[in-house]
Design an enzyme around this catalytic site. Structure first.
Site, PDB file in Angstrom:
ATOM      1  N   TYR A 109       0.889  -1.150   0.000  1.00 30.27           N
ATOM      2  CA  TYR A 109       0.000   0.000   0.000  1.00 30.27           C
ATOM      3  C   TYR A 109       0.932   1.205   0.000  1.00 30.27           C
ATOM      4  O   TYR A 109       1.824   1.292   0.857  1.00 30.27           O
ATOM      5  CB  TYR A 109      -0.877   0.079   1.245  1.00 30.27           C
ATOM      6  CG  TYR A 109      -1.688  -1.144   1.596  1.00 30.27           C
ATOM      7  CD1 TYR A 109      -2.255  -1.943   0.609  1.00 30.27           C
ATOM      8  CD2 TYR A 109      -1.912  -1.487   2.932  1.00 30.27           C
ATOM      9  CE1 TYR A 109      -3.008  -3.054   0.949  1.00 30.27           C
ATOM     10  CE2 TYR A 109      -2.667  -2.592   3.267  1.00 30.27           C
ATOM     11  CZ  TYR A 109      -3.209  -3.375   2.281  1.00 30.27           C
ATOM     12  OH  TYR A 109      -3.960  -4.471   2.617  1.00 30.27           O
ATOM     13  N   CYS A 112       1.305   3.053   3.383  1.00 35.61           N
ATOM     14  CA  CYS A 112       1.669   2.274   4.574  1.00 35.61           C
ATOM     15  C   CYS A 112       3.099   2.618   4.993  1.00 35.61           C
ATOM     16  O   CYS A 112       4.023   2.563   4.181  1.00 35.61           O
ATOM     17  CB  CYS A 112       1.555   0.789   4.256  1.00 35.61           C
ATOM     18  SG  CYS A 112       2.386  -0.290   5.438  1.00 35.61           S
ATOM     19  N   PHE A 114       5.225   0.950   6.783  1.00 34.03           N
ATOM     20  CA  PHE A 114       6.131  -0.195   6.664  1.00 34.03           C
ATOM     21  C   PHE A 114       6.562  -0.407   5.212  1.00 34.03           C
ATOM     22  O   PHE A 114       7.718  -0.736   4.945  1.00 34.03           O
ATOM     23  CB  PHE A 114       5.463  -1.453   7.226  1.00 34.03           C
ATOM     24  CG  PHE A 114       5.160  -1.370   8.697  1.00 34.03           C
ATOM     25  CD1 PHE A 114       6.180  -1.441   9.638  1.00 34.03           C
ATOM     26  CD2 PHE A 114       3.866  -1.201   9.139  1.00 34.03           C
ATOM     27  CE1 PHE A 114       5.910  -1.358  10.992  1.00 34.03           C
ATOM     28  CE2 PHE A 114       3.578  -1.113  10.489  1.00 34.03           C
ATOM     29  CZ  PHE A 114       4.603  -1.184  11.423  1.00 34.03           C
ATOM     30  N   CYS A 115       5.634  -0.215   4.288  1.00 37.78           N
ATOM     31  CA  CYS A 115       5.982  -0.303   2.867  1.00 37.78           C
ATOM     32  C   CYS A 115       6.911   0.836   2.472  1.00 37.78           C
ATOM     33  O   CYS A 115       7.845   0.649   1.673  1.00 37.78           O
ATOM     34  CB  CYS A 115       4.718  -0.262   2.011  1.00 37.78           C
ATOM     35  SG  CYS A 115       3.579  -1.643   2.297  1.00 37.78           S
TER      36      CYS A 115
END
Length: 378
Positions: A109, A112, A114-115
């Site tokens: 995503y 996001c 973390f991404c």
């Protein structure tokens, strides 16, 4: 295959030029066939142009012209074949230098944190990768995966890396020591399943903040005492604390929640109905969820203060004498913190953070380092 065909053309051309038949008139019919004129009317309708061509070839000079033409065609074909192969080899060499020969596909995503951490690492190191944007509602793009979260990084189409910190530690290990395969490196980060305080099964990974190096490599990568432990500490801090300050801040008010979901829908992968639903219903839901997160993480009434304090704590840890926590170049902690903070760009929370903390100069240096792929290996 192309080169073999080219060589055959050259041999044919040479045989035509060297053939005694090419020196005598009227013998080219052996090459073009006695039935050429009969087939020409069927092929071209009137057959006028082809009849003239066949007639011109039925001379000794015509044979030599045909031989030269075939040779010329073969030579050009060989040139283009060699040129293509050289370009292909150069492209392969560039990929090998910059990405260790890995083919990387990131399922994500875009908004996001973390991404964003993973993208920050890949961009800084100049690793080429493809992005598959996952629909956050249906998630059909990762229906093939037992692991249902993002990011997921596929390596060479057959090795699946889960969890942003595992992805980054594994890739860093590989870039330093390419003699080990990604499959071998992945064994250093075993999967562990447990049940959290809410009764939900969660998946964690051992050693995920460790870069797996030998003693000599550790000395080279972390020349000063304590650098490795410092990097690991702040990477974990980014995951355990900084990430949890994002949602309460970007959904702090109804207006900010709506602006945040407008950005999420615009940048994400939503259908028309899903986008409308996500923007208005999602914004309202996340505004309420942000209040619960605020309570769960014991945040202040004004969650901006927690964000400001966290960011200033980070800047203080970097210090005034270093450009980055890694020194003259970013380390994995720099990339993690930058990746998390970057998802707020374009929102009020980001503007407030830049205006009310000391992070701006460090952040702009990180931005340039990522954009210019300053960590690319030569």
């Amino acid at each position: 295959m192309a080169a073999a065909c080219t060589r055959t053309l050259c041999k044919v051309g040479r045989s035509i030029l060297e053939s005694p038949a090419a020196r005598r008139p009227g013998t080219v019919s052996y090459l073009v066939g006695n039935g050429s004129s009969r087939g020409s009317r069927r092929a071209y309708g009137t057959g006028g142009y082809r009849s003239e061509l066949v007639s011109s070839l039925r001379t000794g000079a015509g044979g030599r012209v045909l031989g030269c033409a075939v040779l010329l065609g073969g030579g050009l074909g060989l040139y283009h074949t060699v040129k293509f192969r050289v370009q292909q080899l150069l492209a392969e060499e560039e990929t090998k230098v910059s990405g260790g020969g890995l083919k990387l596909t990131l399922y994500q995503y875009k908004t996001c944190p973390f991404c964003s951490k993973v993208r920050a690492f890949l961009d800084y190191h100049g690793l080429p990768y493809e992005i598959v944007e996952v629909n956050p509602v249906m998630r059909k793009e990762i229906k093939w995966s037992v692991y249902r979260k993002v990011p997921i990084l596929m390596v060479d189409g057959n090795v699946q890396l889960n969890d942003s910190s595992v992805i980054i530690s594994s890739l860093k290990t590989y870039l330093i020591n390419t003699e080990r395969s990604m499959s071998e490196i992945l064994h250093c980060y075993p999967e562990m399943k447990s049940v959290n305080e809410r009764g939900k099964e969660v998946t964690e990974y051992s050693n995920k903040y460790w870069v797996m190096l030998g003693e000599a490599e550790i000395t080279e990568i972390y020349p000063e005492k304590g650098m490795q432990k410092e990097e690991m500490k702040w990477r974990q801090w980014a995951d355990d604390w900084l990430v949890h300050l994002i949602s309460p801040n970007v959904y702090r008010t109804t207006g900010e929640a709506l602006a945040s979901f407008d950005y999420i829908v615009r940048e994400g992968k939503f259908g028309t109905f899903e986008g409308f639903f996500a923007k208005y219903v999602g914004a309202a839901a996340m505004f309420l969820i942000a209040k619960r997160l605020k309570s769960r993480h014991n945040l202040q009434d004004d969650v901006r203060e927690d964000l400001y304090k966290a960011v200033n704590d980070w800047v203080a840890a970097v210090g005034k004498k270093r450009k980055f926590m890694g020194g003259d170049q970013p380390n994995l902690a720099d990339l993690a913190v930058f990746g998390v903070l970057r998802v707020m760009e374009g929102l009020q929370a980001f503007d407030d953070m830049m205006d009310n903390t000391k992070v701006k100069h460090w952040y702009r240096r990180m931005e340039r380092a990522s954009l210019n792929h300053e960590g690319r290996q030569d």
